[in-house]
Design an enzyme around this catalytic site. Sequence first.
Site: not given
Length: 928
Positions: A333, A642, A646
């Site tokens: 990410d 986070d 995800d």
Amino acid sequence: MGSDGRQQRDWHATTCDEALLHTNSTLSGLSSEQARQRLAEHGPNQLRQAPPRPWWKRLLAQFDNLLMLILLVAAGVSLGLGEILDATAIAGVVMIIALIGFIQEGKAERAMEGIRGMLSPRASVIRDGKRHDAPAADLVPGDIVYLESGDRVPADIRLLETRRLRTHEAPLTGESVPVDKDTAPVDAETELAERSTMAYAGTLVAHGQGLGVVVGTGQHTEIGQISDMLQRVEKLRTPLLRQLDRAGRTLAIYILGAAIVTGLFGFLVHGEPLAEMFMASVGLAVAAIPEGLPAIVTIGLALGVQSMARRHAIVRRLPAVETLGAITTIFSDKTGTLTCNEMTVQALCLPSATIAVSGMGYIPEGEFRIQRDSAGDKAHPMTLGDHPALGHLLTAGVLCNDAALARNEERWQIHGDPTEGALLVVAAKAGLDIAAVRHSYTRRDHLPFDAERRYMASLNTFEDGDRLLVKGAPDRLLDMCRHVAEGDILSELDHAFWLQRIHDLSSQGLRVLAIAEKRWSWETALKEEKIERDLVLLGLVGMLDPPRDEAIQAIEHCLAAGIRPIMVTGDHAMTAKAIAERLGFVRTDAPLTGRDIDRLDDTELTECIRTVDVFARVAPEHKLRLVKAMQANGGICAMTGDGVNDGPALKRADVGIAMGIQGTEAAKEAAEMVLADDNFATIVNAIEEGRKVYDNIRKTITFLLPTNGSQGLAILIAVLAGTLLPITPLQALWVNMVVAVTLGLALAFEKGEPDLMQRAPRPPNAPLLDLFLLWRVVFVSCLLLLCVFGMFAWLLHGQDNPLALARSGAVNMLVMGSAAYLINSRFLINSSLSWHGIFGSRPVWLAIGLVVLIQLGWTYLPVMQHLFESAPLLPMHWLAILLASVGLFLIIELEKRFWRKRRPAGLAPSQAVTNAADQTRETRANTS
């Protein structure tokens, strides 16, 4: 939503009236009776919970692999031989391994609880025409809900009214800044991060107020779809577990076959008693089974966990340690992982100059330099005194601003909108005192930012009168401006010129704001029609969420180690591309968006992912598809993240890596590893540790198997030849346990080789023992076999000693020969024949010293002599054992020297063996 299980209706594309019509509701809300009926129909606003597995099933599942069964068989055989102590020890090892897996798996099953906790416990709802608080679990489709700053959105809501409403959707979409909300319908194909008419369950209200109708509850919310995906995701077995399973099955088949053939041969050919041959077969199996191997592998992994924890990487599942060493791809990410998650001004555009600003994050330290040309060459640092127009632009940015910059202990923080906070930080870098500026130029009135207007206005008092300061979207403000100011000089606005400058900043991935002003009479009310004309443009501000410095270095190390980083973000493609280029990603020319991914089937995506390193505007299902596509290409994937979004990809990835500081509990529970410092560079350290652990495991296996192989061969040859066994089954079990518990553990503490992070990742389908290591196992097994038989024959026939003494010498020869081979095993092909090679490992010599003491006790203690039918040795016998051990060490060093000469530079040992075999085949073909 579509066939993937999402809601059927595109609520973001409906009008407010249509939303009320389709939910059979009104602005007055539902009646209590309607709410009760719908609650019975749709169920509570909670995520579906799968029934938990009983603890005993989780415990039994730990024994569902062949190596564990081999250990249990070894324990049973030991018990059958009457050795309760050995049987208890092996059974204890089995239970320790099982309990470790049992505890770790219990933590993993709490992943869903982390997601469920994100739903708001209370909601402000209209029922029976009155507003009151109700449990969020009682919300139903059609309920009218109020949203205010600080609230957690309790369900998926189609907004009907907004008053400067902004929501923080980073946990769901990855968007780094709050998202503006309004009520105007958007296109049905609009991506999740841009659906401005929707407020989604689990997100936070950052600013303003809103009113909306509930259109999705519980499992029918966006977060509910993620929960469903997380439950459906298949968790892949790690490479080491697959290899150990394969190796365990192969070992079991060969050992069982050899034991049966040996017993039958002795019975049928030599006419030995059946019972005696049965025990010989059991002895062969006991000798050949590496009982300590699973325990040593587990201990090696546990040591890796401890080492990684010291380097801020918390591993939640033991096999993940080894898998890290095989990683070929890292899906990362962007926001907060590769970047600082702190908006920072990078460029300021004035009419006659573009000024670059240094410094990252919220720390008000940096320099201002005028860019001389398009290549970005910068002059010497400048001050506000050098460029008065710069000071006026920064002052306007401070005044037309509701954020605050504060220092909390040792850390600078922004209170308010991150974009406005960035304007305060850049002003402080220039030396402006924010509090003094706001005190000197007091605000008389203001018009807050609105998503429809796309600007904010503030009326402030200056020395020469009142001025209206405006900041907002650059294209919007250009339409509102007629002039541009350079100090006190006004000139006509060149629309095309400024549009090009906006494009130049945007192409660098910067978020662009424009700042303008005009004189104003404070008696005049702030009305939009008067604000939106005849403004004077002061300049442009370009800002971005900057890359972490340590992430840039970490990506360099990844690329050097043959590991491919891929950015997967919810941000805009242009921004993602620019950040990726700054970070050093390789394939950044053509980023793909979530919409592009939707157009590709799985086969096309599997091909496409080979050439693209940047994916933008992605949804959770896209991340999951990307991981699967890379795995279909044979890659071993890590996924960092986070947010709740995800979770499914973290679970599917070979190693899921969650952020420890900014990560949600759901992400941490779905991941195998948590970064305690949220530092991307920690991943590189963890991968290096994983490679070291795998290296040490291979060294340990290569060391242990010859001990078992030589014992098994000794019993096999003795039975086939019809001679006495040089080692009894009980003695073989003793050697296995002593060697595994002492010598076998030493290699787990070895430091990593210097070139660990210069090697390419090992192929995921590579065998645990490649051709070179198999050769080494066979070669050393034969050497140990010769030493054992030689010592046994010399003591029994050459010295005419009793059988017990000859077997005692054979056992000690095997153990001491293994100790010598332990020093060889510190380096698989590099020489150990040096001071560092022989004495450079303290754990190795502690293990050798311990095994010498144990063997002295085994040889001379009467109780041990009675249990194992051994006899004491004379000094000359020990001298012979020592000389044979040194000879074995030197022969193996000669073999290693042979392979070093045969191996071209940079070629792996197994490749050298393969090349040698190929050359032999070619020679034979040419000869024939």
